[in-house]
Design an enzyme around this catalytic site. Structure first.
Site, PDB file in Angstrom:
ATOM      1  N   LYS A 163     -30.599   5.033 -24.411  1.00 37.76           N
ATOM      2  CA  LYS A 163     -30.692   6.597 -22.928  1.00 37.76           C
ATOM      3  C   LYS A 163     -32.251   5.396 -21.816  1.00 37.76           C
ATOM      4  O   LYS A 163     -33.510   4.893 -22.950  1.00 37.76           O
ATOM      5  CB  LYS A 163     -31.198   7.868 -23.050  1.00 37.76           C
ATOM      6  CG  LYS A 163     -31.073   7.909 -22.266  1.00 37.76           C
ATOM      7  CD  LYS A 163     -30.750  10.202 -22.915  1.00 37.76           C
ATOM      8  CE  LYS A 163     -30.302  10.677 -21.280  1.00 37.76           C
ATOM      9  NZ  LYS A 163     -29.121  12.598 -21.385  1.00 37.76           N
ATOM     10  N   GLN A 164     -32.412   5.684 -21.120  1.00 33.91           N
ATOM     11  CA  GLN A 164     -33.868   4.815 -20.224  1.00 33.91           C
ATOM     12  C   GLN A 164     -33.930   6.165 -19.480  1.00 33.91           C
ATOM     13  O   GLN A 164     -33.032   6.474 -18.497  1.00 33.91           O
ATOM     14  CB  GLN A 164     -33.083   3.626 -19.709  1.00 33.91           C
ATOM     15  CG  GLN A 164     -33.548   3.565 -18.204  1.00 33.91           C
ATOM     16  CD  GLN A 164     -35.117   2.559 -18.983  1.00 33.91           C
ATOM     17  OE1 GLN A 164     -34.105   1.558 -19.497  1.00 33.91           O
ATOM     18  NE2 GLN A 164     -35.944   2.678 -18.641  1.00 33.91           N
ATOM     19  N   GLY A 165     -34.745   6.558 -19.311  1.00 33.12           N
ATOM     20  CA  GLY A 165     -34.927   7.655 -18.261  1.00 33.12           C
ATOM     21  C   GLY A 165     -36.639   6.935 -18.180  1.00 33.12           C
ATOM     22  O   GLY A 165     -36.831   6.126 -17.794  1.00 33.12           O
ATOM     23  N   ALA A 166     -37.540   7.493 -17.047  1.00 35.16           N
ATOM     24  CA  ALA A 166     -38.711   7.383 -16.323  1.00 35.16           C
ATOM     25  C   ALA A 166     -39.456   7.780 -17.338  1.00 35.16           C
ATOM     26  O   ALA A 166     -40.341   7.006 -16.887  1.00 35.16           O
ATOM     27  CB  ALA A 166     -38.730   8.419 -14.917  1.00 35.16           C
ATOM     28  N   ALA A 208     -39.459   7.079 -20.629  1.00 32.84           N
ATOM     29  CA  ALA A 208     -38.740   6.301 -22.145  1.00 32.84           C
ATOM     30  C   ALA A 208     -38.098   5.818 -21.926  1.00 32.84           C
ATOM     31  O   ALA A 208     -36.734   6.306 -21.279  1.00 32.84           O
ATOM     32  CB  ALA A 208     -39.463   7.375 -22.901  1.00 32.84           C
ATOM     33  N   VAL A 231     -35.247   5.208 -25.407  1.00 29.64           N
ATOM     34  CA  VAL A 231     -34.316   5.700 -26.153  1.00 29.64           C
ATOM     35  C   VAL A 231     -34.118   5.367 -27.184  1.00 29.64           C
ATOM     36  O   VAL A 231     -32.504   4.380 -26.419  1.00 29.64           O
ATOM     37  CB  VAL A 231     -34.361   8.150 -26.187  1.00 29.64           C
ATOM     38  CG1 VAL A 231     -33.684   7.752 -27.780  1.00 29.64           C
ATOM     39  CG2 VAL A 231     -34.954   8.691 -25.686  1.00 29.64           C
ATOM     40  N   LYS A 268     -38.311   6.917 -29.649  1.00 30.93           N
ATOM     41  CA  LYS A 268     -39.115   7.476 -28.226  1.00 30.93           C
ATOM     42  C   LYS A 268     -39.746   6.029 -27.890  1.00 30.93           C
ATOM     43  O   LYS A 268     -41.130   6.917 -28.466  1.00 30.93           O
ATOM     44  CB  LYS A 268     -39.073   8.576 -28.220  1.00 30.93           C
ATOM     45  CG  LYS A 268     -39.015   8.735 -26.530  1.00 30.93           C
ATOM     46  CD  LYS A 268     -38.930  10.370 -26.947  1.00 30.93           C
ATOM     47  CE  LYS A 268     -39.454  10.375 -25.415  1.00 30.93           C
ATOM     48  NZ  LYS A 268     -39.365  12.026 -24.489  1.00 30.93           N
ATOM     49  N   ASP A 313     -39.310  20.734 -19.940  1.00 30.74           N
ATOM     50  CA  ASP A 313     -38.595  20.082 -19.099  1.00 30.74           C
ATOM     51  C   ASP A 313     -37.411  20.630 -19.804  1.00 30.74           C
ATOM     52  O   ASP A 313     -35.974  20.006 -20.704  1.00 30.74           O
ATOM     53  CB  ASP A 313     -38.367  18.710 -20.053  1.00 30.74           C
ATOM     54  CG  ASP A 313     -37.165  17.788 -19.011  1.00 30.74           C
ATOM     55  OD1 ASP A 313     -36.926  18.477 -18.073  1.00 30.74           O
ATOM     56  OD2 ASP A 313     -36.918  16.379 -19.796  1.00 30.74           O
TER      57      ASP A 313
END
Lengths: 175, 239
Positions: free
Chosen positions: B24-27, B29, B31, B44, B146
Site C-alpha cells: 500500500k502507498q499512502g500520502a 507512508a 506499507v 510501515k 483516522d
C-alpha cells in the site's frame, strides 16, 4: 541443540543461541566475557521466554551498532541492554546478564553468515550441560518476567506474554 | 565482529525494503510485507516529503513514528488489540509490525455482507463490538485520528468461536483527554462509515449506542459529536 537465525535486515549476519543448564563456572565465564575472550552475550535464561526475544534484542543491537547509536560499549553488552524494558544500563546487566552464582546461561553469538562458527570452542568453556536452545521456555521465570516488564492482566487478553515483552523492548526509546 | 564494513552507504533497512512487497502507498507512508526474524511482518515506512522543509519534515516524521508506537503500546496495555511492534528504526522511520493473518477489513466484511443481501441486523453484533472497543480506547485517552472501517481488522474466529477486532494504523493518533478530540474522532468515523457503506445509518446508530453505553465519559463525547456535526471537523475557521 543450538539455534541459528539469519537477520533479514543484515543479510551478512546470523545469530546463534546456545543454552546450558547445570552450569558450575558462571563466575569464570563472566570474567572471560568481560575480558572479551568469549565473543558473545551471556544472558540469564530465567528472563528469556522465547528465542525470538533474544533475536529481537540482537537485531536491534546490530542495527544500533551500524548506525553508531549504541548506548553501551560493545555489541554484546548492547544485546543485554536491548532486552531490558528500561534505559538503565546497570539495571539491565543486573537483570539480564549472568551473576556469579547462576546455574544456567544462554549464550548469544552474532557472526558472519558464511563463517564456520567455532561452537566447540565456546561449548568447551562452559562447565555444564548443553540443552536445546528452544527449551528456554521451560527454565524461564514467567512471574519474574511479567513483573519486570509490567505485563498487565488485560494485556494478556489480547496477546501472549512474549508479545507484551517484544512491544516493551521495541518501544522503550519513546516511552 | 568489531569491523563490519557496510556493503554500501544505504541503510540496511532501505536495502531490505527493496526486496519486500509493497502492499500500500499512502500520502504519509508506504506499507510493505516482508519477513522479520522468521516471522511474517508488515513494515510501515514514513518516507521523506520533499515539499516540506527538511528540518520540519524530519521532526514531524519522527514525532509521528514515535506517537504511533506509543499509542499501540497504550492500547495493548489496556487490552485493546493492535499489532505487536517488533522493531522500530528511527533513522529511516520504519516500524516493523506483526502481520494480522486470516483477517479482513471491517470495510470488506460489511461490503460483502451487503452484497450477499444480508439484513443490516446481522451486522449489529459487529457494530456493538466496535462501539465497545472505541469507548475503551477513548477511556485510555488514545485518539486514533483516522478511524475508518478500513483501519479495523476482523480476525476470523477459529472453530466457531467469535472473531476479534484489531485496530490498525495509529499514524495520526495522539493522546488527549478532551471530549472535543474524541468527538472529532467519532465524527471522522461517521463520515467514513456512511460514505463507504450506503444505507447503514441504523448500523452506525447502533455503534454509537454501544459506545455510549460502554463508558461513563461517552455522553460528553456524544454531546461534542453533535456540535461537530453542525460545524465540521475544524474548530476554528482558519486554515
Amino acid at each position: 541443540m543450538h539455534l541459528t537465525q539469519d537477520l533479514e535486515l543484515f543479510p551478512e549476519h546470523s545469530v546463534t543461541q546456545l543454552l546450558f543448564s547445570d552450569v558450575r563456572n558462571c563466575a569464570e565465564l563472566r570474567k572471560m566475557a568481560v575480558e572479551g575472550q568469549i565473543p558473545g552475550a551471556l544472558i540469564n535464561p530465567s528472563m528469556v521466554l522465547d528465542p525470538f526475544q533474544t533475536l529481537a534484542a540482537a537485531n536491534k543491537a546490530v542495527h544500533l551498532q551500524k548506525n553508531g547509536k549504541m548506548k553501551t560499549r560493545s555489541l554484546y553488552s548492547e544485546i543485554i541492554f536491548s532486552l531490558s524494558p528500561t534505559n538503565n544500563i546497570s539495571e539491565a546487566f543486573k537483570r539480564f546478564g549472568i551473576s556469579d552464582g547462576d546455574n544456567a546461561v544462554l549464550i548469544v553469538l552474532v557472526h558472519n553468515r558464511e563463517d564456520v562458527l567455532d561452537k566447540d570452542d565456546i561449548v568447551s568453556n562452559v562447565d555444564g550441560q548443553q540443552i536445546p536452545a528452544d527449551q528456554m521456555s521451560t527454565i524461564c521465570d514467567i512471574a519474574k518476567i511479567k513483573k519486570l516488564y509490567k505485563v498487565t492482566p488485560q494485556e494478556e487478553k489480547c496477546g501472549s506474554v512474549l508479545d507484551a515483552v517484544i512491544c516493551r523492548m521495541a518501544a522503550k526509546d519513546v516511552v | 565482529m568489531a569491523h563490519m564494513e557496510p556493503v554500501n552507504n544505504k541503510p540496511a533497512v532501505s536495502q531490505f525494503l527493496q526486496q519486500a512487497v509493497l502492499i500500500k502507498q499512502g500520502a504519509e507512508a508506504r506499507v510493505y510485507r516482508g519477513r522479520f526474524l522468521g516471522k511474517s511482518a508488515i513494515i510501515k515506512e514514513r518516507f521523506q516529503k520533499l515539499y516540506r522543509h527538511p528540518a520540519l519534515d524530519e521532526k514531524l516524521t519522527r514525532r509521528r513514528t514515535a506517537q504511533e508506537v506509543r499509542s499501540i503500546l497504550r492500547c495493548r496495555k489496556a487490552g485493546i488489540d493492535a499489532p505487536v511492534i517488533y522493531f522500530v528504526d528511527y533513522t529511516t522511520n520504519c516500524i516493523f509490525l506483526e502481520e494480522i493473518i486470516d483477517s479482513v477489513t471491517v470495510r470488506e466484511h460489511i461490503a460483502s455482507a451487503q452484497a450477499s443481501g444480508q439484513s443490516v441486523e446481522a451486522l449489529y453484533g459487529l457494530a456493538d463490538t466496535i462501539g465497545k472497543i472505541l469507548a475503551k480506547m477513548h477511556d485510555e485517552d488514545v485518539v486514533h485520528g483516522d478511524l475508518t472501517t478500513s483501519n479495523i481488522l476482523l480476525v476470523k474466529g477459529k472453530e466457531g468461536r467469535d472473531g476479534k477486532l484489531v485496530l490498525i494504523d495509529f499514524g495520526l493518533s495522539y493522546i488527549s483527554a478532551l471530549p472535543e478530540d474524541k468527538g472529532v474522532d467519532m465524527y471522522v468515523l461517521e463520515k467514513a462509515f456512511l460514505s463507504t457503506h450506503p444505507n447503514t445509518e441504523a448500523l452506525f446508530e447502533r455503534l454509537l449506542k454501544s459506545y455510549t453505553a460502554s463508558s461513563k465519559k461517552a455522553p460528553a463525547v456524544i454531546k461534542k459529536l453533535d456540535e461537530v456535526r453542525l460545524r465540521g471537523r475544524k474548530r476554528s475557521m482558519v486554515g
